[in-house]
Scaffold this active site. Structure first.
Site, short mmCIF file in Angstrom:
data_model
loop_
_atom_site.label_atom_id
_atom_site.label_comp_id
_atom_site.label_asym_id
_atom_site.label_seq_id
_atom_site.Cartn_x
_atom_site.Cartn_y
_atom_site.Cartn_z
N GLU A 1 76.06 118.20 4.19
CA GLU A 1 75.96 119.04 2.99
C GLU A 1 75.22 118.34 1.85
OE1 GLU A 1 79.87 120.52 2.03
OE2 GLU A 1 79.91 121.84 3.77
N GLU B 1 80.43 123.64 10.75
CA GLU B 1 81.66 123.89 9.99
C GLU B 1 81.81 125.40 9.82
OE1 GLU B 1 82.54 121.80 6.36
OE2 GLU B 1 81.47 120.00 7.02
#
Length: 499
Positions: A172, A291
């Site tokens: 991320e 995710e």
């Protein structure tokens, strides 16, 4: 109202990569400490790993586990977790405002993966670190010997290389919450040079490039295009992340949110292919949805916690039946995009937004989300067939023309089985389901099961046996036609054998 599904063995979408049933263990909350690892627990082995947790994980048949993060990895020094435990430093984990003891490190986790019968999707730190640390951990894990890092692995008790195949280039990196967050150009350049060095150490590895942290990020799309322009020739997958919430308590809209996942996938595929076309490349970038899950139940409690505990109970969502249905819809969506989604990681596996929960010094128990994932991972192997499906639809607050019945059809040649997964989103109406399977002879019913007849808010926290997979006796087979009825708000599996 009726729903129908038609499929043929001559119309295959793609083979399912088993890694689509992956999961995730991060050094976060009680995922590691008091989760998979609890020395002194009645079921713990000599290394401290809970065998009751291993048994539950083995039921899920998880082929890949992403590790050690997540946000945690962006501040992690992997060298802290090797060598004698008594010499390992305690560190502040800035990502989750906790203290990391490093009692479980690389060797311990790799030993655990053998017990869990899984492989590792190893993440490297591109937040506070970079090329040097990344190439070194590949050498430590994968090089046979005769060099500093590979010989240090041997000194630390592992003679043979771990041969880790799948690696994530950070986590991320577009997020302002991330330690060492970067612009797309900054990350694209760093990821490119890191990928080159890692593959120079071991050219057999596969690398996952960070896509946007979500489709609602202000830089979504632009981020993907930019980082791929830099790194396209050196990576194999682009990542996607998505979490669902139901703060508004709007069930019809909540169960429609799997459509968001489908749109996200198709948008990212189009960007990957646009970069491919621009570069004139013959290489295809596939997706790692590394995710995804429901995550909202625990957020208020987590916001009130004081920092700097060891293994605090963070992100411990207690899931209910409606969450299980949405997870089932997510699985169906991933399978129906199996031509491009090759890796997916349900985040996470134990205690932290997880299907498996533990009690310190006590029992292990299964959340409602355990059941659809378990059935899909065990029986959803083979090839996904392209289907023609019809279903009545509805409009919700955010989504239009949402089918009440969402389904996927899987052809398992090894087992000579056809497996259908289906969810009925309707809150009131049972739905007759007609399944037509062309070019399959001698069809017979193995089993038809359902997760149904539960209040949407039912959890298994107080009564761990409050939910179970049951038989659905309504399904019948006549030649190539299969028919039955699926209940309102239900997850369903139909297994058929053929000659």
């Amino acid at each position: 109202m009726r729903a129908s599904v038609k499929a043929s063995k001559h119309n295959v979408l793609d083979a399912i990569d088993k890694r689509i049933y992956g999961s995730f263990i991060e050094h976060l909350g009680r995922a590691v400490y008091e989760g998979i690892y609890e020395p002194g627990h009645p079921t713990a082995n000599e290394e401290g790993f809970r065998q009751d947790v291993i048994e539950a994980i083995n039921e899920l048949n998880v082929p890949l586990v992403r590790y050690p993060g997540g946000n945690f990895v962006s501040g992690y020094n992997w060298e802290d977790g090797i060598g004698p435990k008594e010499d390992r430093p305690k560190r502040l984990d800035l990502a989750w405002k906790s203290v990391e003891t490093n009692e479980v490190g690389l060797h311990e986790f790799m030993d655990w993966t053998e017990l869990a019968k899984t492989e590792v999707n190893m993440a490297v730190n591109l937040g506070t670190r970079g090329v040097d640390a990344a190439k070194n951990i590949v050498e430590y894990c994968n090089h046979p010997g005769g060099t500093y890092w590979s010989d240090l692995r041997k000194e630390n008790g592992r003679d043979e290389p771990y041969s880790i195949k799948t690696w994530c280039l950070g986590n991320e990196m577009d997020g302002p919450w991330q330690i060492g967050a970067k612009t797309a150009d900054e990350y694209g350049r760093l990821a490119t040079e890191t990928a080159k060095a890692m593959k120079w150490v071991d050219d057999s590895i596969e690398l996952v490039l960070c896509g946007s942290s979500g489709s609602k990020m202000p830089t979504f799309g632009e981020w993907e295009f930019t980082v791929l322009e830099h790194a396209y020739d050196y990576v194999d997958f682009l990542s996607l992340h998505l979490y669902w919430e139901n703060f508004e308590n709007d069930l019809s809209n909540y169960l429609a949110k799997s459509r968001e996942m489908d749109h996200f996938i198709k948008d990212v595929v189009s960007i990957c292919d646009a970069v491919k076309a621009k570069k004139g490349s013959g290489k295809k970038i596939n997706l790692s949805f590394d995710e995804w899950n429901v995550w909202y139940h625990s957020k208020d409690a987590d916001a009130k916690r004081e920092p700097w505990d060891i293994a605090p109970p963070l992100l411990e969502d207690i899931y209910n039946f409606e969450d299980a249905l949405l997870v089932g819809l997510g699985i169906i969506t991933l399978l129906n995009n199996a031509d491009r989604v090759k890796i997916a990681c349900l985040a996470q596996l134990v205690n932290v937004i997880a299907p498996i929960m533990t009690v310190k010094d006590g029992e292990v128990w299964k959340q409602p989300t355990f059941y659809p994932f378990m059935q899909a991972s065990n029986f959803g192997r083979g090839k996904v067939l392209t289907v023609q499906s019809e279903s009545p639809t509805y409009d919700s607050k955010e989504f239009k023309d949402v089918p009440f019945v969402e389904s996927t059809v899987i052809w398992n040649e090894d087992e000579q089985e056809i497996v259908i997964f289906a969810v009925n989103r309707s809150e009131k109406d049972a739905m007759p389901l007609d399944i037509k399977l062309d070019d399959f002879e001698g069809l017979s019913l193995i089993e038809a099961t359902e997760l149904a007849d539960y209040d949407p808010k039912l959890t298994t926290e107080e009564n761990h046996d409050a939910m179970a997979i049951k038989n659905n006796d309504s399904f019948k087979v006549e030649e190539a036609a299969v028919s039955g009825e699926i209940k309102p708000l239900s997850w369903n599996m139909v297994r058929l054998s053929y000659k």
